[in-house]
Design a protein around this motif. Structure first.
Motif, PDB file in Angstrom:
ATOM      1  N   LEU A   8     -60.545 -34.269 -20.757  1.00  0.00           N
ATOM      2  CA  LEU A   8     -60.177 -35.953 -21.407  1.00  0.00           C
ATOM      3  C   LEU A   8     -59.068 -35.976 -22.004  1.00  0.00           C
ATOM      4  O   LEU A   8     -58.617 -35.425 -22.826  1.00  0.00           O
ATOM      5  CB  LEU A   8     -61.296 -35.969 -22.022  1.00  0.00           C
ATOM      6  N   ASP A   9     -58.350 -37.039 -21.469  1.00  0.00           N
ATOM      7  CA  ASP A   9     -56.979 -37.260 -22.220  1.00  0.00           C
ATOM      8  C   ASP A   9     -57.132 -38.284 -23.321  1.00  0.00           C
ATOM      9  O   ASP A   9     -56.404 -38.780 -24.215  1.00  0.00           O
ATOM     10  CB  ASP A   9     -55.996 -38.163 -21.256  1.00  0.00           C
ATOM     11  N   ALA A  13     -65.127 -40.589 -28.600  1.00  0.00           N
ATOM     12  CA  ALA A  13     -65.360 -41.613 -29.473  1.00  0.00           C
ATOM     13  C   ALA A  13     -64.614 -43.061 -28.935  1.00  0.00           C
ATOM     14  O   ALA A  13     -65.204 -44.040 -29.133  1.00  0.00           O
ATOM     15  CB  ALA A  13     -65.149 -41.303 -30.922  1.00  0.00           C
ATOM     16  N   GLU A  14     -63.340 -42.687 -28.663  1.00  0.00           N
ATOM     17  CA  GLU A  14     -62.638 -43.758 -28.348  1.00  0.00           C
ATOM     18  C   GLU A  14     -62.988 -44.339 -27.014  1.00  0.00           C
ATOM     19  O   GLU A  14     -62.981 -45.639 -26.835  1.00  0.00           O
ATOM     20  CB  GLU A  14     -60.997 -43.384 -28.282  1.00  0.00           C
ATOM     21  N   GLY A  62     -58.379 -46.393 -20.594  1.00  0.00           N
ATOM     22  CA  GLY A  62     -57.227 -45.753 -21.172  1.00  0.00           C
ATOM     23  C   GLY A  62     -56.389 -44.939 -20.420  1.00  0.00           C
ATOM     24  O   GLY A  62     -56.132 -45.355 -19.073  1.00  0.00           O
ATOM     25  N   ASN A  63     -55.722 -43.891 -20.776  1.00  0.00           N
ATOM     26  CA  ASN A  63     -55.019 -43.043 -19.632  1.00  0.00           C
ATOM     27  C   ASN A  63     -55.654 -42.257 -19.397  1.00  0.00           C
ATOM     28  O   ASN A  63     -55.050 -41.282 -18.358  1.00  0.00           O
ATOM     29  CB  ASN A  63     -53.797 -42.599 -20.851  1.00  0.00           C
ATOM     30  N   ASP A  64     -56.997 -42.162 -19.262  1.00  0.00           N
ATOM     31  CA  ASP A  64     -57.752 -41.153 -18.831  1.00  0.00           C
ATOM     32  C   ASP A  64     -58.354 -41.366 -17.437  1.00  0.00           C
ATOM     33  O   ASP A  64     -58.959 -42.191 -17.239  1.00  0.00           O
ATOM     34  CB  ASP A  64     -58.966 -41.092 -19.893  1.00  0.00           C
ATOM     35  N   VAL A  71     -67.630 -40.629 -16.161  1.00  0.00           N
ATOM     36  CA  VAL A  71     -68.928 -40.523 -16.298  1.00  0.00           C
ATOM     37  C   VAL A  71     -69.090 -40.941 -17.547  1.00  0.00           C
ATOM     38  O   VAL A  71     -70.238 -41.806 -18.093  1.00  0.00           O
ATOM     39  CB  VAL A  71     -69.563 -38.976 -16.208  1.00  0.00           C
ATOM     40  N   ILE A  72     -68.342 -40.671 -18.753  1.00  0.00           N
ATOM     41  CA  ILE A  72     -68.668 -41.184 -20.220  1.00  0.00           C
ATOM     42  C   ILE A  72     -68.498 -42.800 -20.250  1.00  0.00           C
ATOM     43  O   ILE A  72     -69.495 -43.494 -20.543  1.00  0.00           O
ATOM     44  CB  ILE A  72     -67.559 -40.686 -20.985  1.00  0.00           C
ATOM     45  N   GLY A  73     -67.628 -43.242 -19.479  1.00  0.00           N
ATOM     46  CA  GLY A  73     -67.381 -44.846 -19.221  1.00  0.00           C
ATOM     47  C   GLY A  73     -68.856 -45.476 -18.631  1.00  0.00           C
ATOM     48  O   GLY A  73     -69.402 -46.425 -19.272  1.00  0.00           O
TER      49      GLY A  73
END
Length: 188
Positions: A8-9, A13-14, A62-64, A71-73
């Motif tokens: 993760l970049d 939490a962000e 974001g930059n990720d 998956v988190i998103g």
């Protein structure tokens, strides 16, 4: 390779906060655009939907570009949607705010012109809805309501409504009685 896929970049939490904020902004935007857009997407609406998803993608990720970040998103979006849906289920105020309330478009056969303008429905769309319901014109309509889902529901005047199963059954029973009376009269 695995490191690039899973690393993760952006902090978790962000990523969650970004996803929830973008989700809420999109919900507010759709709520402000009105019910009509939800029910009847035209070509321009589809273009906006496709571009909107692309526009907010970077705000969410974001930059990720990792699989883990995606998956988190995705999980956050689904959970945010479930939470909003559950809250709408338990809170009448929240449900009214998120979904809206029904809007009367036709009342006793008369189109509410100011309401039509406010919700962005053209007279041609009302006329089309009347024809779909087997009405001849707006005078055949008792009530027309734009539901929070965007569905335009018409209720024809009683005398303009088609026969239902109960009407057909009552008519068949009445014809049977007439037939019996005629038979008894011919015999007697």
């Amino acid at each position: 390779m695995w490191n690039d896929l899973l690393h993760l970049d952006v902090p978790v939490a962000e990523k969650i906060l970004r996803t929830v904020l973008v989700y809420l902004v999109i919900v507010v935007l759709f709520r402000l655009t009105g019910k009509r857009m939800i029910a009847s997407l035209n070509t321009l609406d589809f273009v906006v939907m496709f571009l909107l998803s692309n526009v907010v993608q970077n705000a969410i990720i974001g930059n990720d570009n990792s699989v883990t970040g995606g998956v988190i998103g995705a999980v956050t979006l689904v959970l945010a949607n479930v939470a909003v849906d559950r809250l709408a289920y338990v809170s009448p105020w929240w449900r009214r705010w998120i979904e809206g309330t029904p809007t009367t478009i036709v009342d006793h056969g008369h189109v509410q012109r100011r309401t039509l303008r406010r919700v962005g429905i053209r007279q041609a769309e009302v006329d089309h809805a009347v024809r779909i319901q087997n009405g001849n014109d707006i005078s055949d309509v008792w009530a027309g309501v734009l539901e929070p889902t965007g569905q335009f529901v018409l209720t024809l005047r009683q005398e303009k409504q088609g026969a239902d199963h109960g009407d057909v059954a009552a008519l068949a029973e009445r014809l049977d009685r007439i037939e019996r009376l005629l038979r008894d009269t011919v015999r007697g």
